[in-house]
Design an enzyme around this catalytic site. Sequence first.
Site, mmCIF file in Angstrom:
data_model
loop_
_atom_site.group_PDB
_atom_site.id
_atom_site.type_symbol
_atom_site.label_atom_id
_atom_site.label_comp_id
_atom_site.label_asym_id
_atom_site.label_seq_id
_atom_site.Cartn_x
_atom_site.Cartn_y
_atom_site.Cartn_z
ATOM 1 N N ALA A 1 0.841 -1.520 0.077
ATOM 2 C CA ALA A 1 0.086 0.105 -0.021
ATOM 3 C C ALA A 1 1.324 1.174 0.071
ATOM 4 O O ALA A 1 0.226 2.076 -0.940
ATOM 5 C CB ALA A 1 -1.371 -0.051 1.090
ATOM 6 N N TYR A 2 1.479 1.289 1.216
ATOM 7 C CA TYR A 2 3.081 2.755 0.989
ATOM 8 C C TYR A 2 3.129 2.678 -0.658
ATOM 9 O O TYR A 2 3.510 3.910 -0.730
ATOM 10 C CB TYR A 2 3.366 1.863 1.731
ATOM 11 C CG TYR A 2 4.937 2.696 1.868
ATOM 12 C CD1 TYR A 2 4.911 4.557 1.934
ATOM 13 C CD2 TYR A 2 6.644 2.539 2.240
ATOM 14 C CE1 TYR A 2 5.717 5.438 2.728
ATOM 15 C CE2 TYR A 2 7.376 3.930 2.177
ATOM 16 C CZ TYR A 2 7.335 4.506 2.664
ATOM 17 O OH TYR A 2 8.508 5.627 2.816
#
Length: 257
Positions: free
Chosen positions: A159-160
Amino acid sequence: MNEHVVRNLDGKVAVISGAGQGVGQGIALALASEGARVAVLGRTAAKLEATCELLRARGAEAEPFVLDVRDTERIPGAVEAVAERFGGIDILVNNAYTGSYGPLLSLTDAQFRKGFESGPFAAFAFMNAAHPYLKRNGGVIVNLVTSAMVRWDLGTYGAYAAAKTALRTLTRAAANEWGRDGIRVNAIAPHAVSPAYAKWQDAHPQEAAEFCASIPLGYVGDCEQDIGRAVVMLCGPDARYLTGATVPLDGGQANFD
């Protein structure tokens, strides 16, 4: 006889999100040391004021602006308030980020969106709102991304890395579209001893030692001296022909080829 030393950023107005601590604070200190006047943005008033006091101790003009960058509807108003207070904007640093980490199947939709809201969505709002001011005198934008984008193992970083990859692409697109406006747009991918990193290092000393050992220069960067000073270079005349680039500030660890 004392002669006035002209610094590269004398009188320039810098807007820095997430400047209450860590990398954002280090960038603020470095820019202020070169003469910049700094708008210090972040969520916690006490941290912003602490950063402003550090900047003022160096003789810089600094003002805090409380803002959660995920509240993107408030960003244009915040940019306008900064411009009114300082008389314009010359430098925009999109540093603030609040995201989620973990295996993809462990994340909710809301957790996944969080990084995009504070990353590329917030940066987009800041960049568009600041564009008229940056265009006046040939401004500079620096967006913070991450070497996690090019990790061979993205486990827990998906996600990052996804949010930061979107920001990296946004950086390149703005550099392409706004170069004719005299605006340079670059990204940096730093490793730095931020409060979050220091906390992780204390909790996982062996893993932290292995991480440092994987960095060719042998250490994690200092927020001001290693990251902030590089941003000074990117914002100054020595980098006047550099735009659309992602600059790794990670001691040589990542491979961006």
